[in-house]
Scaffold this active site. Structure first.
Site, short mmCIF file in Angstrom:
data_model
loop_
_atom_site.label_atom_id
_atom_site.label_comp_id
_atom_site.label_asym_id
_atom_site.label_seq_id
_atom_site.Cartn_x
_atom_site.Cartn_y
_atom_site.Cartn_z
N SER A 292 1.02 -1.20 0.17
CA SER A 292 -0.46 -0.19 0.00
C SER A 292 1.40 1.20 -0.25
O SER A 292 1.58 1.47 -0.68
CB SER A 292 -1.13 0.08 1.29
OG SER A 292 -2.17 1.17 1.19
N ASP A 303 9.36 5.67 -9.86
CA ASP A 303 9.43 5.78 -10.73
C ASP A 303 9.86 8.05 -11.76
O ASP A 303 10.43 7.68 -12.37
CB ASP A 303 7.82 6.60 -11.34
CG ASP A 303 7.18 4.82 -11.40
OD1 ASP A 303 7.68 4.04 -12.28
OD2 ASP A 303 6.06 5.37 -11.58
N LYS A 317 -0.48 -4.04 -3.21
CA LYS A 317 -1.64 -4.04 -2.81
C LYS A 317 -2.08 -2.52 -3.68
O LYS A 317 -1.14 -0.76 -3.16
CB LYS A 317 -1.55 -3.17 -1.54
CG LYS A 317 -3.21 -3.31 -1.03
CD LYS A 317 -3.80 -2.42 0.13
CE LYS A 317 -4.97 -2.56 0.63
NZ LYS A 317 -5.03 -0.86 0.93
#
Length: 548
Positions: A292, A303, A317
């Site tokens: 999460s 990223d 998740k």
């Protein structure tokens, strides 16, 4: 004549126009009609059963189970909270409560102390990991079906009398309740002169504040590179994940985007503050239990090419929940959207809309993962958690080690070991080959069940044979198969000896030196921390990974 025609038009045209509105509106109201219909059916059923059932019923308990069972078919994260549950949920998000200060679990009508927190009420009362509380005040927990942990919460300085079993002997203790603050950052320190290490275990409302404080303190003490340890962190508040990323990336950067079928839940979450350090080299440690919010942080920093992620693939998740208030102090936590990292990845691993024959959600096949690009052009993938830039085999538990942890074999052995070997002082305990052999003997003595899929299927086969009264014909074959399986498990124990010894050592360090001692040990001895430190020290290798 004109009035007559007008009446005729109104008589026939008005129903046609209204029917048009009804047809247009029906698509919007169809679901609501079905919901109202099912609510009426359920209300009548609930009332009829409670009024006519042969024995006395508990309407509150029945409704609680009915609601939770209904939601369980959606996903594990959409949950109903009764009044007591709401209190626990708020504790998890704030990190503060009044209680005994210990991690506990309930098993077989007892509360088991899994980990007492140093200098908190349970620790001050002399409770240890492995103690089995069977009575709180006048309440025997064997027949107590409510939340027993609630019996150990109350006003500050209130006294709670308990009875517990330790090593087969019944003992008593008085716990004086106090305010307990569960830290999001339970430990930070320096690995070497230039490398700082921060452990972040949860995303409560103080997570970013504590992480920033640790970062600033480490920098003031000479840290020029940072390891952020998210291993085992199950997540928490999305906003705190954004704020933690903001420590390392500029203001106005999109960290995560949520997408839902409801327009108002479609949001992009950007950093809103000035960062602490845009350039300090950063490694984020993750494992299969990092989930999460942990995946938002590690995925966003990956990223944006702001950090190197090290460890094993995270949990996967990619769903976002929101608590919504209901009546009488209850709540429902609903999965409202999916989240996407800056590159566009949704890393959700399980598809809860598709179930297998056993009713389990289907896992995304690696062959169906989609490729995305980081800001500097590196290829990353969706669908199955955050894949580290540097994967370490030792971060991923073997199946045998998972079974040992899940079924408390390591925990129970550590309890027995602790009382056989008291007071090691500040020295780190060691697990020798003799100790490992003793551990294997302990498993046999306790008739430990690994609960592998093979073992479960064999047990089901025998149960079916017993029900069909043909078990006498296959009992010998069953025993032969179980013997062969036990030999195979014994081989797996030896094959994964080093991994299991490390898990045993981790548990024992906590027994003698609390969690703080374990993190202190990690700084110099944990293989993942060592790898992260080596990577940060090698600027060429680090920069090559993130294309700096």
């Amino acid at each position: 004549m004109f009035n007559t025609l007008l009446k005729i038009k109104k008589r026939y045209l008005l129903p046609i126009v209204l029917s048009g509105f009804i047809l247009v509106g029906s698509s919007f109201k169809e679901d609501f009609f079905e919901i109202a219909k099912q609510i009426e059916i359920f209300t009548n059923l609930f009332k009829t059963v409670n009024m006519n059932y042969v024995d006395e019923t508990n309407p509150g308990e029945m409704m609680d189970k009915a609601i939770k069972s209904m939601l369980a078919d959606l996903d594990p994260y959409t949950n109903y909270f009764n009044e007591a549950d709401v209190v626990k949920f708020k504790i998890n998000n704030t990190g503060e409560y009044t209680g005994i200060g210990a991690m506990i679990t309930r098993k077989d009508g007892k509360i088991i102390i899994k980990e007492p927190y140093k200098d908190y009420p349970a620790d001050k009362a002399g409770l240890k990991a492995g103690d089995e509380i069977f009575q709180i005040g006048d309440v025997n927990l064997k027949d107590y079906k409510e939340d027993a942990s609630a019996l150990m919460r109350g006003a500050k300085n209130a006294k709670v009398e308990i009875k517990f079993i330790r090593q087969g002997k019944t003992q008593t203790a008085t716990i004086v309740l106090d305010e307990v603050e569960v830290k999001a950052v339970p430990f930070y320190g320096k690995v070497d002169e230039k490398t700082g290490y921060i452990v972040l275990t949860q995303f409560n409302k103080k997570a970013s504040f504590e992480t920033q404080a640790a970062l600033l303190d480490l920098k003031s003490k000479g840290a020029e590179r940072i390891i952020l340890d998210l291993r085992g962190n199950p997540g928490g508040l999305l906003g705190e994940a954004v704020n933690i990323c903001n420590l390392f990336v500029p203001k106005g950067e999109v960290i995560v985007t949520t997408k839902s079928k409801i327009e108002k839940h479609n949001q992009s979450y950007k950093t809103t503050r000035e960062p602490v350090d845009l350039d300090i080299p950063l490694v984020v440690l993750v494992d299969g239990k990092s989930a999460s919010a942990s995946e938002i942080v590690s995925g966003a920093l990956q990223d944006l090419d702001r950090a190197v992620v090290v460890g094993s693939r995270s949990f996967g998740k990619g769903l976002v929940q929101r608590p919504l208030d209901l009546t009488y102090g209850t709540q429902v936590k609903v999965t409202i959207s999916r989240y996407y990292t800056p590159s566009g990845r949704c890393i959700q691993a399980l598809d809860y809309s598709k179930k297998d024959a056993e009713g389990k959600a289907i896992k995304t096949d690696a062959k169906n993962f989609n490729a995305f690009k980081t800001r500097k052009g590196r290829t990353v993938y969706d669908g199955g958690g955050i894949q580290p830039d540097v994967e370490l085999a030792e971060t991923k538990l073997s199946a045998i080690a998972e079974a040992l942890q899940k079924n408390d074999a390591i925990f129970n052995y550590a309890t027995a070991y602790f009382y056989k070997n008291p007071n090691p002082g500040n020295t780190i305990p060691t697990i020798s080959d003799t100790d490992f052999a003793d551990f294997k003997a302990f498993l046999k003595k306790e008739n430990f069940s690994f609960d592998t899929e093979t073992e479960k299927q064999l047990k089901k086969t025998l149960e079916a044979a017993q029900n069909e009264k043909i078990d006498e014909n296959i009992k010998a074959e069953y025993q032969n198969l179980m013997t062969a399986l036990r030999k195979s498990e014994d081989i797996q124990l030896d094959k994964n000896k080093n991994e299991i010894k490390e898990l045993l050592l981790d548990e024992l360090i906590k027994r003698y030196q609390y969690k703080e001692g374990l993190y202190q040990y990690y700084i110099q001895n944990n293989s993942e921390v060592k790898k992260a430190t080596e990577l940060l020290a090698n600027s060429n290798e680090y920069n090559k990974i993130i294309k700096k």
